[in-house]
Design an enzyme around this catalytic site. Sequence first.
Site, PDB file in Angstrom:
ATOM      1  N   GLY A  41      17.611 -10.377 -23.958  1.00 16.54           N
ATOM      2  CA  GLY A  41      16.857 -10.401 -22.650  1.00 16.54           C
ATOM      3  C   GLY A  41      15.784 -10.727 -22.773  1.00 16.54           C
ATOM      4  O   GLY A  41      14.850 -11.216 -21.823  1.00 16.54           O
ATOM      5  N   LYS A  48      12.112   0.557 -14.475  1.00 14.86           N
ATOM      6  CA  LYS A  48      12.680   1.370 -13.599  1.00 14.86           C
ATOM      7  C   LYS A  48      12.433   2.709 -13.474  1.00 14.86           C
ATOM      8  O   LYS A  48      13.317   3.314 -14.263  1.00 14.86           O
ATOM      9  CB  LYS A  48      14.179   0.876 -13.458  1.00 14.86           C
ATOM     10  CG  LYS A  48      14.625  -0.556 -13.224  1.00 14.86           C
ATOM     11  CD  LYS A  48      16.167  -0.740 -12.990  1.00 14.86           C
ATOM     12  CE  LYS A  48      16.665  -1.977 -12.790  1.00 14.86           C
ATOM     13  NZ  LYS A  48      18.055  -2.064 -13.044  1.00 14.86           N
ATOM     14  N   ASP A  77      15.253   0.682 -18.370  1.00 19.44           N
ATOM     15  CA  ASP A  77      15.979   1.387 -17.205  1.00 19.44           C
ATOM     16  C   ASP A  77      16.095   2.897 -17.640  1.00 19.44           C
ATOM     17  O   ASP A  77      15.164   3.353 -17.456  1.00 19.44           O
ATOM     18  CB  ASP A  77      17.371   0.576 -17.183  1.00 19.44           C
ATOM     19  CG  ASP A  77      18.309   1.106 -15.944  1.00 19.44           C
ATOM     20  OD1 ASP A  77      17.808   1.337 -15.022  1.00 19.44           O
ATOM     21  OD2 ASP A  77      19.555   0.704 -16.064  1.00 19.44           O
TER      22      ASP A  77
HETATM   23  P1  5GP Z   1      18.612   1.311 -20.710  1.00 16.74           P
HETATM   24  O1  5GP Z   1      19.056   1.712 -22.016  1.00 16.74           O
HETATM   25  O2  5GP Z   1      16.932   1.597 -20.543  1.00 16.74           O
HETATM   26  O3  5GP Z   1      19.130   2.039 -19.464  1.00 16.74           O
HETATM   27  O4  5GP Z   1      19.088  -0.031 -20.456  1.00 16.74           O
HETATM   28  C1  5GP Z   1      18.446  -1.405 -21.066  1.00 16.74           C
HETATM   29  C2  5GP Z   1      19.131  -2.649 -21.037  1.00 16.74           C
HETATM   30  O5  5GP Z   1      20.155  -2.646 -19.672  1.00 16.74           O
HETATM   31  C3  5GP Z   1      18.224  -3.542 -20.760  1.00 16.74           C
HETATM   32  O6  5GP Z   1      17.969  -4.040 -22.219  1.00 16.74           O
HETATM   33  C4  5GP Z   1      19.446  -4.697 -20.083  1.00 16.74           C
HETATM   34  O7  5GP Z   1      20.008  -5.258 -21.022  1.00 16.74           O
HETATM   35  C5  5GP Z   1      20.106  -3.673 -19.156  1.00 16.74           C
HETATM   36  N1  5GP Z   1      19.488  -3.719 -17.837  1.00 16.74           N
HETATM   37  C6  5GP Z   1      19.207  -2.499 -17.052  1.00 16.74           C
HETATM   38  N2  5GP Z   1      18.863  -2.710 -16.054  1.00 16.74           N
HETATM   39  C7  5GP Z   1      19.375  -4.045 -15.846  1.00 16.74           C
HETATM   40  C8  5GP Z   1      19.339  -5.161 -14.676  1.00 16.74           C
HETATM   41  O8  5GP Z   1      18.606  -4.449 -13.393  1.00 16.74           O
HETATM   42  N3  5GP Z   1      19.376  -6.394 -14.944  1.00 16.74           N
HETATM   43  C9  5GP Z   1      19.952  -6.689 -16.010  1.00 16.74           C
HETATM   44  N4  5GP Z   1      20.303  -8.095 -16.119  1.00 16.74           N
HETATM   45  N5  5GP Z   1      20.105  -5.865 -16.963  1.00 16.74           N
HETATM   46  C10 5GP Z   1      19.589  -4.574 -17.017  1.00 16.74           C
END
Ligand code: 5GP
Length: 179
Positions: A48, A134, A106
């Site tokens: 990403g 977020k 996220d």
């Molecule tokens: P975390 O481990 O912080 O919950 O999530 C991180 C990963 O979730 C990011 O690297 C991404 O791949 C995915 N992700 C989280 N939110 C989004 C979003 O709104 N859109 C997309 N495309 N991927 C997201």
Amino acid sequence: MTRKKVHDKEFEIYIPNAEIQRVISEMAKKLNEDLANKDVIFLGILNGAFMFASDLFREITLDSQISFLKLASYAGTSSTGTVKRLIGINEDIFNKTVVILEDIVDTGVTLDNIIKQLKGYEPAEILVATMLFKPDAYTKDLVLDYVGLEIPNDFVLGYGLDYEGYGRNLADLYRVIES
Ligand code: 5GP
């Protein structure tokens, strides 16, 4: 075109590329000031963050390195699917200032996992720069040193971020339209 359909979901334009570039320029300026005279390596997290890393690094004037890492599921049947192994560390990050470049934070679970693994290589310090954050979904206490834009808890697409593998090439950021 302000709307895009990817698979079964409809998306609308949310943050235009011009705004993204403005935010990145500001972040690069801060990094250039804060990290002067440090031995810096930027580590972009694939897939990403490739677009963000590319745009940001173009505006970095420090003598610094960049490399890219990827999280891969452990091979074998005992994998829980939750802990992922960080692959692609070839550069020696020992004693360096590491700046993790993330597209989005996220819940923070991914970032927490990355930082834990990087600490094993004994860098001088680990800083985090994320294009998107977020806050409402965040579950960790880790400090995010550089945040481009805080966004609500909606699913976003484009500017490197995908929906089931597609949409990474969109220059603007889109958000899902809940049906
Ligand atoms: P975390 O481990 O912080 O919950 O999530 C991180 C990963 O979730 C990011 O690297 C991404 O791949 C995915 N992700 C989280 N939110 C989004 C979003 O709104 N859109 C997309 N495309 N991927 C997201």
